[in-house]
Design a protein around this motif. Structure first.
Motif, PDB file in Angstrom:
ATOM      1  N   ILE A   1     -38.544 -18.384  32.330  1.00 38.02           N
ATOM      2  CA  ILE A   1     -38.919 -18.520  30.925  1.00 38.02           C
ATOM      3  C   ILE A   1     -38.625 -19.924  30.418  1.00 38.02           C
ATOM      4  O   ILE A   1     -39.477 -20.581  29.788  1.00 38.02           O
ATOM      5  N   LEU A   2     -37.424 -20.414  30.686  1.00 39.34           N
ATOM      6  CA  LEU A   2     -37.042 -21.744  30.203  1.00 39.34           C
ATOM      7  C   LEU A   2     -37.834 -22.843  30.898  1.00 39.34           C
ATOM      8  O   LEU A   2     -38.173 -23.858  30.276  1.00 39.34           O
ATOM      9  N   ALA A   3     -38.139 -22.652  32.181  1.00 38.97           N
ATOM     10  CA  ALA A   3     -38.961 -23.638  32.894  1.00 38.97           C
ATOM     11  C   ALA A   3     -40.367 -23.686  32.316  1.00 38.97           C
ATOM     12  O   ALA A   3     -40.952 -24.768  32.144  1.00 38.97           O
ATOM     13  N   ALA A   4     -40.932 -22.506  31.991  1.00 33.70           N
ATOM     14  CA  ALA A   4     -42.272 -22.465  31.397  1.00 33.70           C
ATOM     15  C   ALA A   4     -42.275 -23.145  30.031  1.00 33.70           C
ATOM     16  O   ALA A   4     -43.213 -23.877  29.691  1.00 33.70           O
TER      17      ALA A   4
ATOM     18  N   ILE B   1     -43.580 -30.575  27.931  1.00 34.30           N
ATOM     19  CA  ILE B   1     -43.990 -31.792  28.634  1.00 34.30           C
ATOM     20  C   ILE B   1     -45.502 -31.986  28.534  1.00 34.30           C
ATOM     21  O   ILE B   1     -45.993 -33.099  28.296  1.00 34.30           O
ATOM     22  N   PHE B   2     -46.259 -30.895  28.703  1.00 36.64           N
ATOM     23  CA  PHE B   2     -47.723 -30.981  28.648  1.00 36.64           C
ATOM     24  C   PHE B   2     -48.182 -31.443  27.268  1.00 36.64           C
ATOM     25  O   PHE B   2     -49.070 -32.308  27.150  1.00 36.64           O
ATOM     26  N   VAL B   3     -47.590 -30.907  26.227  1.00 37.68           N
ATOM     27  CA  VAL B   3     -47.964 -31.309  24.875  1.00 37.68           C
ATOM     28  C   VAL B   3     -47.602 -32.769  24.637  1.00 37.68           C
ATOM     29  O   VAL B   3     -48.401 -33.549  24.091  1.00 37.68           O
ATOM     30  N   GLN B   4     -46.389 -33.185  25.059  1.00 35.72           N
ATOM     31  CA  GLN B   4     -45.957 -34.569  24.859  1.00 35.72           C
ATOM     32  C   GLN B   4     -46.794 -35.556  25.660  1.00 35.72           C
ATOM     33  O   GLN B   4     -47.082 -36.665  25.190  1.00 35.72           O
ATOM     34  N   GLY B   5     -47.157 -35.172  26.882  1.00 33.10           N
ATOM     35  CA  GLY B   5     -47.847 -36.109  27.757  1.00 33.10           C
ATOM     36  C   GLY B   5     -49.354 -36.075  27.677  1.00 33.10           C
ATOM     37  O   GLY B   5     -50.018 -37.040  28.081  1.00 33.10           O
ATOM     38  N   VAL B   6     -49.927 -34.982  27.147  1.00 33.52           N
ATOM     39  CA  VAL B   6     -51.389 -34.829  27.164  1.00 33.52           C
ATOM     40  C   VAL B   6     -51.944 -34.515  25.775  1.00 33.52           C
ATOM     41  O   VAL B   6     -52.799 -35.234  25.250  1.00 33.52           O
ATOM     42  N   VAL B   7     -51.460 -33.438  25.178  1.00 32.37           N
ATOM     43  CA  VAL B   7     -52.095 -32.916  23.961  1.00 32.37           C
ATOM     44  C   VAL B   7     -52.011 -33.904  22.804  1.00 32.37           C
ATOM     45  O   VAL B   7     -53.004 -34.123  22.087  1.00 32.37           O
ATOM     46  N   ILE B   8     -50.832 -34.494  22.575  1.00 31.90           N
ATOM     47  CA  ILE B   8     -50.689 -35.338  21.381  1.00 31.90           C
ATOM     48  C   ILE B   8     -51.562 -36.583  21.430  1.00 31.90           C
ATOM     49  O   ILE B   8     -51.825 -37.196  20.395  1.00 31.90           O
TER      50      ILE B   8
ATOM     51  N   GLY C   1     -45.017 -28.969  14.191  1.00 35.20           N
ATOM     52  CA  GLY C   1     -44.218 -28.577  15.351  1.00 35.20           C
ATOM     53  C   GLY C   1     -43.061 -27.685  14.966  1.00 35.20           C
ATOM     54  O   GLY C   1     -42.751 -26.701  15.656  1.00 35.20           O
ATOM     55  N   SER C   2     -42.406 -27.981  13.837  1.00 36.40           N
ATOM     56  CA  SER C   2     -41.291 -27.153  13.369  1.00 36.40           C
ATOM     57  C   SER C   2     -41.765 -25.750  13.030  1.00 36.40           C
ATOM     58  O   SER C   2     -41.116 -24.754  13.389  1.00 36.40           O
ATOM     59  N   LEU C   3     -42.890 -25.655  12.324  1.00 37.10           N
ATOM     60  CA  LEU C   3     -43.406 -24.339  11.945  1.00 37.10           C
ATOM     61  C   LEU C   3     -43.856 -23.542  13.162  1.00 37.10           C
ATOM     62  O   LEU C   3     -43.643 -22.326  13.228  1.00 37.10           O
ATOM     63  N   LEU C   4     -44.467 -24.226  14.138  1.00 38.69           N
ATOM     64  CA  LEU C   4     -44.883 -23.529  15.352  1.00 38.69           C
ATOM     65  C   LEU C   4     -43.672 -23.009  16.120  1.00 38.69           C
ATOM     66  O   LEU C   4     -43.680 -21.867  16.614  1.00 38.69           O
ATOM     67  N   ALA C   5     -42.634 -23.826  16.228  1.00 34.56           N
ATOM     68  CA  ALA C   5     -41.408 -23.376  16.893  1.00 34.56           C
ATOM     69  C   ALA C   5     -40.780 -22.209  16.146  1.00 34.56           C
ATOM     70  O   ALA C   5     -40.282 -21.253  16.759  1.00 34.56           O
ATOM     71  N   MET C   6     -40.794 -22.260  14.818  1.00 29.83           N
ATOM     72  CA  MET C   6     -40.231 -21.175  14.018  1.00 29.83           C
ATOM     73  C   MET C   6     -40.996 -19.860  14.249  1.00 29.83           C
ATOM     74  O   MET C   6     -40.392 -18.800  14.462  1.00 29.83           O
ATOM     75  N   LEU C   7     -42.318 -19.927  14.231  1.00 21.15           N
ATOM     76  CA  LEU C   7     -43.126 -18.726  14.468  1.00 21.15           C
ATOM     77  C   LEU C   7     -42.904 -18.177  15.878  1.00 21.15           C
ATOM     78  O   LEU C   7     -42.845 -16.958  16.085  1.00 21.15           O
ATOM     79  N   ALA C   8     -42.767 -19.085  16.835  1.00 17.07           N
ATOM     80  CA  ALA C   8     -42.526 -18.644  18.216  1.00 17.07           C
ATOM     81  C   ALA C   8     -41.197 -17.902  18.329  1.00 17.07           C
ATOM     82  O   ALA C   8     -41.091 -16.891  19.040  1.00 17.07           O
TER      83      ALA C   8
ATOM     84  N   MET D   1     -41.806 -18.117  24.185  1.00 12.18           N
ATOM     85  CA  MET D   1     -41.071 -19.322  24.524  1.00 12.18           C
ATOM     86  C   MET D   1     -41.996 -20.443  24.983  1.00 12.18           C
ATOM     87  O   MET D   1     -41.683 -21.630  24.794  1.00 12.18           O
ATOM     88  N   MET D   2     -43.131 -20.116  25.554  1.00  7.59           N
ATOM     89  CA  MET D   2     -44.112 -21.156  25.882  1.00  7.59           C
ATOM     90  C   MET D   2     -44.666 -21.793  24.610  1.00  7.59           C
ATOM     91  O   MET D   2     -44.824 -23.020  24.529  1.00  7.59           O
ATOM     92  N   VAL D   3     -44.924 -20.969  23.604  1.00  9.62           N
ATOM     93  CA  VAL D   3     -45.356 -21.500  22.312  1.00  9.62           C
ATOM     94  C   VAL D   3     -44.236 -22.334  21.686  1.00  9.62           C
ATOM     95  O   VAL D   3     -44.477 -23.383  21.077  1.00  9.62           O
ATOM     96  N   PHE D   4     -43.003 -21.870  21.845  1.00  9.04           N
ATOM     97  CA  PHE D   4     -41.842 -22.611  21.357  1.00  9.04           C
ATOM     98  C   PHE D   4     -41.792 -23.997  21.989  1.00  9.04           C
ATOM     99  O   PHE D   4     -41.569 -25.002  21.300  1.00  9.04           O
ATOM    100  N   GLY D   5     -41.989 -24.080  23.307  1.00  8.08           N
ATOM    101  CA  GLY D   5     -42.013 -25.375  23.984  1.00  8.08           C
ATOM    102  C   GLY D   5     -43.102 -26.281  23.445  1.00  8.08           C
ATOM    103  O   GLY D   5     -42.898 -27.487  23.270  1.00  8.08           O
ATOM    104  N   ALA D   6     -44.286 -25.699  23.147  1.00  4.73           N
ATOM    105  CA  ALA D   6     -45.368 -26.501  22.573  1.00  4.73           C
ATOM    106  C   ALA D   6     -44.974 -27.045  21.203  1.00  4.73           C
ATOM    107  O   ALA D   6     -45.277 -28.195  20.862  1.00  4.73           O
ATOM    108  N   GLY D   7     -44.274 -26.220  20.416  1.00  8.15           N
ATOM    109  CA  GLY D   7     -43.823 -26.681  19.109  1.00  8.15           C
ATOM    110  C   GLY D   7     -42.866 -27.853  19.220  1.00  8.15           C
ATOM    111  O   GLY D   7     -42.974 -28.838  18.477  1.00  8.15           O
ATOM    112  N   LEU D   8     -41.926 -27.761  20.165  1.00  7.13           N
ATOM    113  CA  LEU D   8     -41.001 -28.873  20.377  1.00  7.13           C
ATOM    114  C   LEU D   8     -41.737 -30.117  20.854  1.00  7.13           C
ATOM    115  O   LEU D   8     -41.340 -31.243  20.530  1.00  7.13           O
ATOM    116  N   GLY D   9     -42.794 -29.920  21.639  1.00  8.73           N
ATOM    117  CA  GLY D   9     -43.578 -31.055  22.111  1.00  8.73           C
ATOM    118  C   GLY D   9     -44.273 -31.816  20.995  1.00  8.73           C
ATOM    119  O   GLY D   9     -44.589 -32.995  21.147  1.00  8.73           O
ATOM    120  N   LEU D  10     -44.516 -31.151  19.871  1.00 10.64           N
ATOM    121  CA  LEU D  10     -45.045 -31.824  18.686  1.00 10.64           C
ATOM    122  C   LEU D  10     -43.922 -32.402  17.825  1.00 10.64           C
ATOM    123  O   LEU D  10     -44.017 -33.511  17.312  1.00 10.64           O
TER     124      LEU D  10
END
Length: 420
Positions: free
Chosen positions: A266-269, A275-282, A296-303, A320-329
């Motif tokens: 879970i934590l690795a995902a 990483i994907f959001v930081q390196g690609v999406v943004i 990003g804060s709101l997405l992490a909160m919802l996750a 938690m994958m959505v949470f990681g995406a939120g942190l990536g923003l």
């Protein structure tokens, strides 16, 4: 207003690659030590308390030294400080490999080994604290204001990949051959540091530039909301890392072995999504730093609300994958906001101060996680939801200058993309 420094040529592919690899292997060395030293300490004759004290006290060295290194980036330049943060940890990892080998051959006593490990860890964490201020200052020097968030995402992706790589080395090699694992990462970091020495340009603004007539290098009063966001977000992330396996045991009937395996996946995902959001999406998003931070804060909160309500392992994984995406923003947006509100000759100082808040967040997270999980099922996710809601509010209340010439960091810098 700060007088803009002359535009610097954008670093080429070799320079960007050298910086990226240096950050990856530096993070790998730190991750490897954090993962491997607790079980390795037992094999070398240390008590768990002794190993924990070594890890905790040495971690404080990085927190204390970060603002010092930040000031040095303005005095002696970005490159020398960054190189110290790469070469010194490489030497420390190599010394650790030698020390482990000597202890396993019974050439040194457990007490002498413990003392040596403590000194080596102090040097490793103390010098490693120079990398974040120097790298962030370098990125601020060499990215256009409109791409500053993406530049900070580039750094975050490198650190994230390094943390995962260190975990993989510990998993595949560390158990059977710990000395070899330290030596391998030391060699990779030494090669990357040599590449940075050869190819990375110095980017610090000239020290003889006319001084600003208004403001200070680091406007702490104006930046404190962003420093607080760093503290809240890192602490909340640490809480979730700490409680994941024990929540699976305590509330989802997972066994000891199964909970560790599920929590690891879970934590690795989550880390990979970040990483994907930081390196690609943004790179495909033309948002302001405030938009990255708030969304990003709101997405992490919802996750995390999803984690709170999750009925089982799969639902937690998705949340938690959505949470990681939120942190990536969130993280690049916050760093970009700090950079854009700081003068060119204060970038290292601001990054150093922010690193102190990051360090305190990393220290508080595990303790808070253990206390909150023992309190109730909902205590840990409720705290994290509140933390990210507060981060969103703090970000929404801040207006970051978006155009050159409108703020204290108003330097129209070259793009992050390397020139061919």
């Amino acid at each position: 207003m700060d007088t803009p420094s002359p535009a610097l040529p954008s670093p080429g592919l070799a320079a960007r690659s050298a910086l990226f690899l240096g950050l990856v292997f530096k993070a790998s060395g730190m991750s490897l030590a954090v993962i491997l030293l607790p079980p390795l300490g037992r094999r070398m004759g240390f008590s768990d308390l002794e190993t924990g004290m070594v890890m905790s006290i040495s971690a404080l060295a990085g927190i204390v030294m970060a603002p010092v290194w930040g000031m040095l980036t303005e005095r002696i330049g970005r490159k020398p400080v960054l190189l110290l943060g790469l070469f010194a940890p490489a030497a420390c990892l190599a010394l650790t490999a030698v020390l482990v080998d000597l202890r396993f051959s019974m050439s040194v006593t457990a007490g002498a080994t413990l003392a040596a490990v403590f000194v080596i860890r102090l040097f490793q964490t103390g010098f490693s604290g120079s990398v974040i201020p120097a790298a962030q200052a370098h990125m601020a020097d060499t990215t256009h204001r409109r791409r500053r968030v993406q530049g900070m995402g580039f750094l975050g992706a490198a650190f994230g990949l390094g943390a995962i790589l260190g975990g993989m080395v510990a998993w595949r090699i560390g158990g059977e051959a710990p000395a070899l694992s330290f030596a391998l990462v030391a060699a990779l970091l030494l090669l990357a540091a040599t590449g940075a020495w050869l190819y990375l340009p110095e980017t610090a603004p000239p020290r003889d530039r006319p001084a600003s007539t208004t403001g200070t290098r680091v406007n702490v009063k104006g930046l404190w909301p962003h420093f607080l966001v760093t503290l809240l977000a890192v602490a909340a992330y640490g809480v979730m890392q700490q409680v994941m396996a024990i929540r699976l045991q305590d509330y989802y009937q997972a066994g000891p072995v199964q909970s560790v395996s599920q929590a690891g996946s879970i934590l690795a995902a989550a880390a990979l999504c970040m990483i994907f959001v930081q390196g690609v999406v943004i790179w495909r998003l033309n948002w302001t730093p405030r938009a990255f931070l708030v969304r990003g804060s709101l997405l992490a909160m919802l996750a995390l609300l999803g984690v709170w309500a999750a009925p089982g392992h799969v639902s937690i994984l998705i949340s938690m994958m959505v949470f990681g995406a939120g942190l990536g923003l969130l993280f690049p947006g916050n760093l970009g906001a700090i950079s854009l509100q700081t003068r060119a000759d204060g970038q290292g100082r601001a990054a150093g101060i922010n690193a102190v808040f990051q360090g305190f967040g990393m220290a508080c997270g595990p303790i808070l996680g253990a206390l909150l999980n023992a309190l109730s099922f909902g205590a840990a996710p409720a705290f994290c939801v509140a933390a990210f809601l507060a981060a969103a509010v703090l970000g929404a209340c801040r207006q970051v200058p978006a155009e050159p010439g409108t703020g204290p960091a108003a330097n129209d810098k070259p793009s992050l993309e390397p020139q061919q």
